[in-house]
Write a protein that holds these residues in place. Structure first.
Motif, mmCIF file in Angstrom:
data_model
loop_
_atom_site.group_PDB
_atom_site.id
_atom_site.type_symbol
_atom_site.label_atom_id
_atom_site.label_comp_id
_atom_site.label_asym_id
_atom_site.label_seq_id
_atom_site.Cartn_x
_atom_site.Cartn_y
_atom_site.Cartn_z
ATOM 1 N N GLY A 30 0.820 -1.203 0.000
ATOM 2 C CA GLY A 30 0.000 0.000 0.000
ATOM 3 C C GLY A 30 0.852 1.251 0.000
ATOM 4 O O GLY A 30 2.047 1.215 -0.260
ATOM 5 N N SER A 31 0.222 2.378 0.331
ATOM 6 C CA SER A 31 0.916 3.658 0.329
ATOM 7 C C SER A 31 0.793 4.321 1.700
ATOM 8 O O SER A 31 -0.072 3.965 2.505
ATOM 9 C CB SER A 31 0.329 4.581 -0.748
ATOM 10 O OG SER A 31 -1.025 4.850 -0.459
ATOM 11 N N ILE A 32 1.672 5.297 1.950
ATOM 12 C CA ILE A 32 1.633 6.056 3.197
ATOM 13 C C ILE A 32 1.763 7.540 2.897
ATOM 14 O O ILE A 32 2.404 7.943 1.928
ATOM 15 C CB ILE A 32 2.753 5.630 4.180
ATOM 16 C CG1 ILE A 32 4.126 5.801 3.542
ATOM 17 C CG2 ILE A 32 2.550 4.219 4.663
ATOM 18 C CD1 ILE A 32 5.267 5.639 4.525
ATOM 19 N N HIS A 33 1.110 8.349 3.710
ATOM 20 C CA HIS A 33 1.245 9.801 3.675
ATOM 21 C C HIS A 33 1.133 10.270 5.119
ATOM 22 O O HIS A 33 0.054 10.267 5.699
ATOM 23 C CB HIS A 33 0.159 10.444 2.817
ATOM 24 C CG HIS A 33 0.364 11.919 2.638
ATOM 25 N ND1 HIS A 33 -0.212 12.604 1.628
ATOM 26 C CD2 HIS A 33 1.083 12.826 3.334
ATOM 27 C CE1 HIS A 33 0.130 13.876 1.696
ATOM 28 N NE2 HIS A 33 0.912 14.026 2.739
ATOM 29 N N LEU A 34 2.268 10.635 5.693
ATOM 30 C CA LEU A 34 2.326 10.990 7.108
ATOM 31 C C LEU A 34 2.903 12.388 7.279
ATOM 32 O O LEU A 34 3.861 12.761 6.613
ATOM 33 C CB LEU A 34 3.209 10.003 7.877
ATOM 34 C CG LEU A 34 2.823 8.533 7.769
ATOM 35 C CD1 LEU A 34 3.912 7.667 8.399
ATOM 36 C CD2 LEU A 34 1.495 8.282 8.433
ATOM 37 N N ALA A 35 2.315 13.165 8.176
ATOM 38 C CA ALA A 35 2.867 14.460 8.553
ATOM 39 C C ALA A 35 3.798 14.235 9.737
ATOM 40 O O ALA A 35 3.412 13.603 10.722
ATOM 41 C CB ALA A 35 1.763 15.430 8.931
ATOM 42 N N VAL A 36 5.021 14.728 9.629
ATOM 43 C CA VAL A 36 6.006 14.608 10.702
ATOM 44 C C VAL A 36 5.986 15.917 11.474
ATOM 45 O O VAL A 36 6.287 16.976 10.915
ATOM 46 C CB VAL A 36 7.414 14.335 10.138
ATOM 47 C CG1 VAL A 36 8.417 14.189 11.258
ATOM 48 C CG2 VAL A 36 7.399 13.104 9.246
ATOM 49 N N LEU A 37 5.637 15.855 12.747
ATOM 50 C CA LEU A 37 5.576 17.069 13.548
ATOM 51 C C LEU A 37 6.986 17.570 13.796
ATOM 52 O O LEU A 37 7.885 16.791 14.126
ATOM 53 C CB LEU A 37 4.842 16.808 14.858
ATOM 54 C CG LEU A 37 3.401 16.309 14.690
ATOM 55 C CD1 LEU A 37 2.760 16.051 16.045
ATOM 56 C CD2 LEU A 37 2.563 17.292 13.896
ATOM 57 N N PRO A 38 7.252 18.882 13.601
ATOM 58 C CA PRO A 38 8.607 19.426 13.720
ATOM 59 C C PRO A 38 9.240 19.139 15.082
ATOM 60 O O PRO A 38 8.629 19.353 16.120
ATOM 61 C CB PRO A 38 8.416 20.928 13.527
ATOM 62 C CG PRO A 38 7.115 21.062 12.819
ATOM 63 C CD PRO A 38 6.270 19.903 13.281
ATOM 64 N N GLY A 39 10.480 18.640 15.058
ATOM 65 C CA GLY A 39 11.234 18.402 16.276
ATOM 66 C C GLY A 39 10.691 17.292 17.153
ATOM 67 O O GLY A 39 11.060 17.177 18.307
ATOM 68 N N GLU A 40 9.811 16.469 16.621
ATOM 69 C CA GLU A 40 9.189 15.427 17.430
ATOM 70 C C GLU A 40 9.339 14.072 16.755
ATOM 71 O O GLU A 40 9.670 13.973 15.584
ATOM 72 C CB GLU A 40 7.704 15.734 17.618
ATOM 73 C CG GLU A 40 7.475 17.111 18.180
ATOM 74 C CD GLU A 40 6.468 17.113 19.288
ATOM 75 O OE1 GLU A 40 6.053 16.028 19.724
ATOM 76 O OE2 GLU A 40 6.108 18.212 19.713
ATOM 77 N N ALA A 41 9.066 13.030 17.499
ATOM 78 C CA ALA A 41 9.105 11.671 16.972
ATOM 79 C C ALA A 41 7.681 11.181 16.703
ATOM 80 O O ALA A 41 7.411 9.996 16.774
ATOM 81 C CB ALA A 41 9.799 10.752 17.961
#
Length: 76
Positions: free
Chosen positions: A46-57
Motif C-alpha cells: 500500500g501507500s503512506i502519507h504521514l505528517a512529521v511534527l517538527p522536532g518530534e518523533a
C-alpha cells in the motif's frame, strides 16, 4: 529513506509467517510520502502519507492497504 521491521523476526501475533514489512519513502517538506510492502506475502502492500511534527518523533496521517484481492482500505 527505507525502513524495515526485521531483523530480529517480528512478533507474529498468531500469523504464520511473520509479516516482514519494508517501507520506501521520501520526505517532502514535513510530509513522509511513500509505499510499503510485506515481503513475506506479496499480496499485502500500500501507500503512506504521514505528517512529521517538527522536532518530534510523532507522525500522523494515513496509509492504504488491501483487505482483499479487490478492496482497498485507508486507515489512520
Amino acid at each position: 529513506m527505507t525502513a524495515k521491521n526485521y531483523p530480529p523476526d517480528p512478533r507474529t501475533q498468531g500469523h504464520v509467517p511473520a509479516f516482514r514489512n519494508e517501507i520506501e519513502a521520501q520526505l517532502a517538506n514535513r510530509h513522509l510520502i511513500g509505499h510499503w510492502k510485506n515481503i513475506s506475502d506479496t499480496r499485502y502492500f500500500g501507500s503512506i502519507h504521514l505528517a512529521v511534527l517538527p522536532g518530534e518523533a510523532v507522525m500522523e496521517g494515513y496509509y492504504t492497504g488491501l483487505s482483499s484481492d479487490i478492496k482497498v482500505d485507508a486507515m489512520r
